[in-house]
Enzyme design. Structure first.
Site, PDB file in Angstrom:
ATOM      1  N   GLU A  89     -39.359  94.753 -61.179  1.00 51.25           N
ATOM      2  CA  GLU A  89     -40.481  94.079 -60.520  1.00 51.25           C
ATOM      3  C   GLU A  89     -41.607  93.801 -61.523  1.00 51.25           C
ATOM      4  OE1 GLU A  89     -42.400  96.416 -57.491  1.00 51.25           O
ATOM      5  OE2 GLU A  89     -43.263  94.662 -56.498  1.00 51.25           O
ATOM      6  N   LYS A 111     -42.031  88.593 -51.541  1.00 51.52           N
ATOM      7  CA  LYS A 111     -42.061  89.953 -50.980  1.00 51.52           C
ATOM      8  C   LYS A 111     -42.726  89.942 -49.606  1.00 51.52           C
ATOM      9  CE  LYS A 111     -43.504  94.594 -52.610  1.00 51.52           C
ATOM     10  NZ  LYS A 111     -43.979  95.295 -53.842  1.00 51.52           N
ATOM     11  N   CYS A 129     -39.212  96.050 -53.937  1.00 44.34           N
ATOM     12  CA  CYS A 129     -39.891  97.342 -53.868  1.00 44.34           C
ATOM     13  C   CYS A 129     -40.181  97.800 -52.431  1.00 44.34           C
ATOM     14  CB  CYS A 129     -41.147  97.325 -54.736  1.00 44.34           C
ATOM     15  SG  CYS A 129     -41.610  98.995 -55.309  1.00 44.34           S
TER      16      CYS A 129
END
Lengths: 297, 297
Positions: B47, B120, B157
């Protein structure tokens, strides 16, 4: 919401089953009394504890083992719960109506009240797990009950593999997911696949604890049952409790009757959910697809 | 659907980051070339690989590190993908418009085509992970791309902790969930909580593999970064790949740059899903509550 103590002791009853339901029931009543004497406040049976795991065969005679709820078994457990002041969650073969059967857990409060039932929502059908022959999928959805000892939800065996089931039960307020289970190895697969199968089973249930910040307790039978001849199933026991952190805080062996007495701390639910604030951040605006079969349209 | 080979080699690039984005980019390009030379066909970065994990502080100057997509970094990766014949998934700080930023992965096919982006969806905000300051939550939902080397989905994540995200991406056809990550220990918590935190992280991602019968690959940075003074964060690396069985089939260490080259077998997706037929049995008639915040009404 009822005033429950912060710390609660679970009593999880793992045992082998023989062919006589009344003998199995006696085993469980004895174990339940012993657990209560040792401090258990929430007592939970393994899946279909009254019988051998009959779903290894498809036989119409087996339907006679089913019983209504309320019925003879829940009446005994209600009296026991009242006498001992414990919550009882009992997994039963429910005869709801002629030709209509469920794999059902009865939830009984510590004053003996039958609070309600959870009917297994996800029904497996795999070699020697022919449950679709016996059980109509539950029609009550995912539920919780506010008991004298915490807000409890129940998932039954195959349900354990579905994150949706755990999430919905947690969203309904469950502090503890109780999971009566009957899972074991095909003896012919055990050497090659057994460890991975058990690990997958424990992993996904630990993940429900993590994702939802709640306790998860799995109660699984032991014993090698061969009702249909052949190799049968070797039930792997290893009942366990995962904390909201995902850590396994208690685990039984894989071969014998064992009662897991596990103290849990209800404050850990809020602790976990504020330190790992997943409930805060769910993208409920973007989850519509979860009610679709597959997103290939 | 494109004709992909049955067996595909992933190349997962784990490394520490320094303060110079161009130096970090050079590190990744070198590692990507080496991975491709060693057989990698799908290359994925950790990331926000271009920078230190800047979300430890809230500083408006940091927005200048963002870039458009397509933009300078994706152009370099597109040329690299075309030259080497590899798929590239690159995690970037996207500047979509003035005042509008996302934490975004670009997906580039093996012919250099920029197939699209995943933004995300779940954005954390915890001590030293102040992502809500920087990133607008994604507005494109959960996506997959049919590449030269399999149908890929991306979660970033914090997304990893949400079973809904994994399920929706799998339902959109993902054979592999690629999860660029930046997660580490608060040094003050490491002794008491570190092992449990790492175990929870690996457990929930393994559970996505189990629940969905797909591969899960997590790519996490290493290094102790202290951009704000104080103790900073000690990123724990330990990038790994879980098979559809939930087994960890490759895992990196926790302290240094490492490229994980992992061959996966796309046939295992169907194998897992027919032997553990969860997709068959989902109760989509009973999952409406998943789009609710909490079921306390």
């Amino acid at each position: 919401m009822k005033k429950s103590p912060e710390k609660i002791t679970l009593g999880l009853l793992q045992h082998p089953c023989g062919p006589d339901p009344e003998a199995n029931f006696a085993t469980v009543l004895t174990a339940a009394r012993a657990a209560a004497a040792d401090g258990a406040q929430v007592i939970c049976t393994q899946e279909l504890f009254r019988t051998e795991y009959f779903c290894q065969i498809e036989n119409h005679d087996i339907f006679r083992l089913a019983e209504p709820i309320p019925g003879p078994t829940t009446e005994v457990f209600q009296a026991l719960a009242r006498e001992l002041g414990v919550v009882v969650v009992a997994s039963l073969f429910e005869n709801r109506a002629p030709g209509l059967f469920h794999n059902t857990a009865a939830v009984i409060d510590a004053d003996g009240t039958l609070l309600g039932t959870y009917r297994k929502m996800h029904i497996p059908d795999d070699p020697l797990y022919y449950e679709k022959f016996y059980f109509t999928p539950g029609d009550q959805g995912f539920r919780t009950w506010d008991t004298a000892f915490g807000r409890l939800g129940v998932l039954i065996c195959w349900d354990q593999w579905f994150p949706e089931a755990a999430r919905l039960t947690a969203l309904a307020g469950a502090e503890v997911l109780l999971c009566p289970t009957a899972i074991g190895w095909h003896p012919s697969e055990k050497a090659a696949e057994g460890a991975a199968q058990h690990a997958a089973w424990q992993t996904i249930q630990r993940s429900h604890a993590v994702a939802n910040g709640c306790y998860v307790a799995a109660i699984n039978r032991v014993g090698h049952e061969v009702p249909a001849g052949g190799d049968g199933l070797e039930f792997w026991g290893q009942s366990f409790v995962a904390a909201p952190s995902g850590e396994v805080i208690a685990e039984a062996g894989n071969a014998q009757a064992e009662t897991l007495l596990v103290e849990i701390d209800r404050a850990q639910v809020n602790e976990a959910r504020t330190h790992w604030p997943f409930l805060r951040d769910r993208r409920i605006d973007a989850y519509d697809g979860l009610t679709e079969r597959f997103l290939d349209a």
